[in-house]
Design an enzyme around this catalytic site. Structure first.
Site, PDB file in Angstrom:
ATOM      1  N   GLY A  76       0.820  -1.210   0.000  1.00  0.00           N
ATOM      2  CA  GLY A  76       0.000   0.000   0.000  1.00  0.00           C
ATOM      3  C   GLY A  76       0.844   1.246   0.000  1.00  0.00           C
ATOM      4  CD  GLN A  77       2.808   5.476  -2.121  1.00  0.00           C
ATOM      5  OE1 GLN A  77       3.218   4.447  -2.625  1.00  0.00           O
ATOM      6  NE2 GLN A  77       3.581   6.511  -1.868  1.00  0.00           N
ATOM      7  N   GLY A  78       0.940   5.363   1.643  1.00  0.00           N
ATOM      8  CA  GLY A  78       0.381   6.311   2.595  1.00  0.00           C
ATOM      9  C   GLY A  78       1.142   7.610   2.576  1.00  0.00           C
ATOM     10  N   GLY A  79       0.843   8.491   3.542  1.00  0.00           N
ATOM     11  CA  GLY A  79       1.526   9.776   3.624  1.00  0.00           C
ATOM     12  C   GLY A  79       3.011   9.612   3.898  1.00  0.00           C
ATOM     13  CG  PHE A  80       6.194   6.896   6.518  1.00  0.00           C
ATOM     14  CD1 PHE A  80       7.077   6.087   5.813  1.00  0.00           C
ATOM     15  CD2 PHE A  80       6.605   7.398   7.733  1.00  0.00           C
ATOM     16  CE1 PHE A  80       8.334   5.796   6.310  1.00  0.00           C
ATOM     17  CE2 PHE A  80       7.856   7.110   8.246  1.00  0.00           C
ATOM     18  CZ  PHE A  80       8.720   6.301   7.524  1.00  0.00           C
ATOM     19  N   GLY A  81       4.895   7.015   2.855  1.00  0.00           N
ATOM     20  CA  GLY A  81       5.536   6.402   1.691  1.00  0.00           C
ATOM     21  C   GLY A  81       4.868   5.078   1.387  1.00  0.00           C
ATOM     22  CB  VAL A  83       3.545  -0.489   3.523  1.00  0.00           C
ATOM     23  CG1 VAL A  83       3.770  -1.659   4.484  1.00  0.00           C
ATOM     24  CG2 VAL A  83       3.340   0.803   4.302  1.00  0.00           C
ATOM     25  CE  LYS A  97       4.280   2.995   8.274  1.00  0.00           C
ATOM     26  NZ  LYS A  97       3.648   3.805   9.367  1.00  0.00           N
ATOM     27  CG  ASP A 194      -3.700  10.040  11.057  1.00  0.00           C
ATOM     28  OD1 ASP A 194      -4.815  10.487  10.717  1.00  0.00           O
ATOM     29  OD2 ASP A 194      -2.849   9.645  10.234  1.00  0.00           O
TER      30      ASP A 194
END
Length: 406
Positions: A76-81, A83, A97, A194
């Site tokens: 997946g993809q998130g605000g951090f980068g 995974v 991550k 969050d």
């Protein structure tokens, strides 16, 4: 003349190259200094990365485990980068991550994750195995949870069919216990900031684990509220006092939890606010149906017809108490857990929710009577629920008598 020009040109190029090399070396040294400060901070915080539970990973080890961060292993993809799923040489599955080079999050968020998660041990929190800082790579290594995140099940037509009521109730309870640990029982007192469906991971038995502590804040034992000028989080889950005034406390996490509970019961996503006005009327819609005695009509139809109606109603009731506009009226997580586990704990009527829109809650004429059996259950539930609170107090919180309706 040509010779002079050639010499001048050569000197100019040489000076330019030296300048570029110098600037690059300064930039590299600055990054190294930041990394050293980060490592020193970890040592100052006494974060134990020498045990079998958490450790420093070599970059080569994580590259091998993830097939060099291949797209096939991307979870997946998130605000951090991004995974990635990985498998260590001993056969252990991991989730890695990887901080994106363009991410707005940096060492501070990574430091939060490392320091907080390494010190927090609870069955309803994701477990951090270690991290890696090497060659400009910033990587966090977690236990791998095969069922991904709650939003993949809850807001997907196929996935939500796998969430019967028993699974949903277990998730509601597990998240509450994880938050209670963060707020009151852990070595540190943590405000997550969050909490949302995509940050709830599910193990092979559908047990929930709270993840992503990049925005978490350490909260003093004697503090009741703190302020920040940096409003960070996800619209739809942020409490009104935090979104509009930067005020956060355990009660802002309680608000997020309430939204989650209503999403889990209804299978609908709360879309947040635009210009401080509701962009989705999930919370308002639930509040409206509650006041009309028709809250069960909003139950996710994919749950099926076999469900304990009074338990579903109690979860809706608790969810509405958690999203009340006034943070002092919201229950603390200790009381929320008690409300879920003990039916002898009577609940007060929920007051106006945050971001309340009067226009969406005007009582409408009954165009349809609805299911008579459902309405009978709701009337019985309301009659059995006393309007007086049990004599309970929250640990380090206001007296629960303050939650009485005005």
């Amino acid at each position: 003349m040509k010779t002079v020009l050639a010499v001048v040109l050569s000197l100019t190029v040489a000076i330019g190259l030296v300048s570029v090399i110098y600037l690059c070396s300064q930039k590299k040294e600055k990054k190294i200094r930041k990394t050293h400060i980060f490592l020193r901070d970890l040592q100052d915080d006494e974060t134990d990365f020498t045990s079998a539970e958490s450790k420093w990973f070599e970059l080569s080890t994580l590259r091998d485990a993830t097939d060099n961060f291949s797209n096939q292993n991307k979870l997946g993809q998130g605000g951090f980068g991004s995974v990635y799923k990985g498998t260590l040489k001993d056969g252990q599955d991991i989730a890695v991550k990887r901080l994106s080079a363009t991410s707005g999050q940096g060492l501070q968020e990574l430091r939060n994750e490392v320091i907080f998660v390494a010190k927090l041990q609870h069955r309803n929190l994701v477990r951090l195995l270690g991290c890696c800082l090497d060659n400009n790579e910033k990587l966090l290594v977690y236990e791998y949870l095969p069922n991904s995140s709650l939003d993949k099940f809850l807001f997907d037509d196929n996935g939500s069919q796998q969430l019967d009521w028993s699974s949903r109730y277990k998730i509601i309870e597990g998240i509450a216990r994880g938050l209670l640990y963060l707020h009151e029982d852990s070595r540190l007192r943590i405000i997550h900031r969050d909490l949302k469906a995509s940050n709830i991971l599910l193990d092979e038995n559908m047990n929930p684990k709270i993840s992503d502590f990049g925005l978490a804040k350490h909260f003093g034992l004697n503090e009741t509220q703190a302020n920040t000028t940096r409003i960070a989080g996800t619209h739809g889950y942020m409490a009104p006092e935090y979104l509009m005034r930067g005020e956060f406390s355990p009660k802002s996490d309680v608000f997020s939890y309430g939204v989650l509970v209503l999403e889990i019961v209804t299978g609908q996503k709360n879309r947040g606010v635009v210009g401080y006005q509701p962009a989705s009327d999930l919370v308002n819609n639930v509040y409206k149906h509650w006041n009309e005695g028709k809250a069960l009509e909003l139950k996710d139809k994919r749950i099926g017809e076999e469900f304990p109606a009074e338990q579903v109603l109690r979860c809706i009731h608790i969810g509405l108490l958690c999203v009340q506009e006034d943070p002092t009226k919201r229950p603390c997580m200790a009381l929320a857990v008690n409300m879920l586990s003990s039916y002898s704990t009577s609940l007060p009527p929920p007051l106006i929710p945050g971001f309340f829109s009067k226009s969406s809650c005007i009582m409408e004429s009954d165009e349809h009577s609805g299911n008579a059996d459902i309405q009978l259950v709701e009337r019985r539930y309301r009659n059995d629920s006393s309007m007086q609170l049990a004599n309970l107090t929250c640990i380090n919180e206001i007296s629960m008598s303050d939650m009485e309706p005005r």
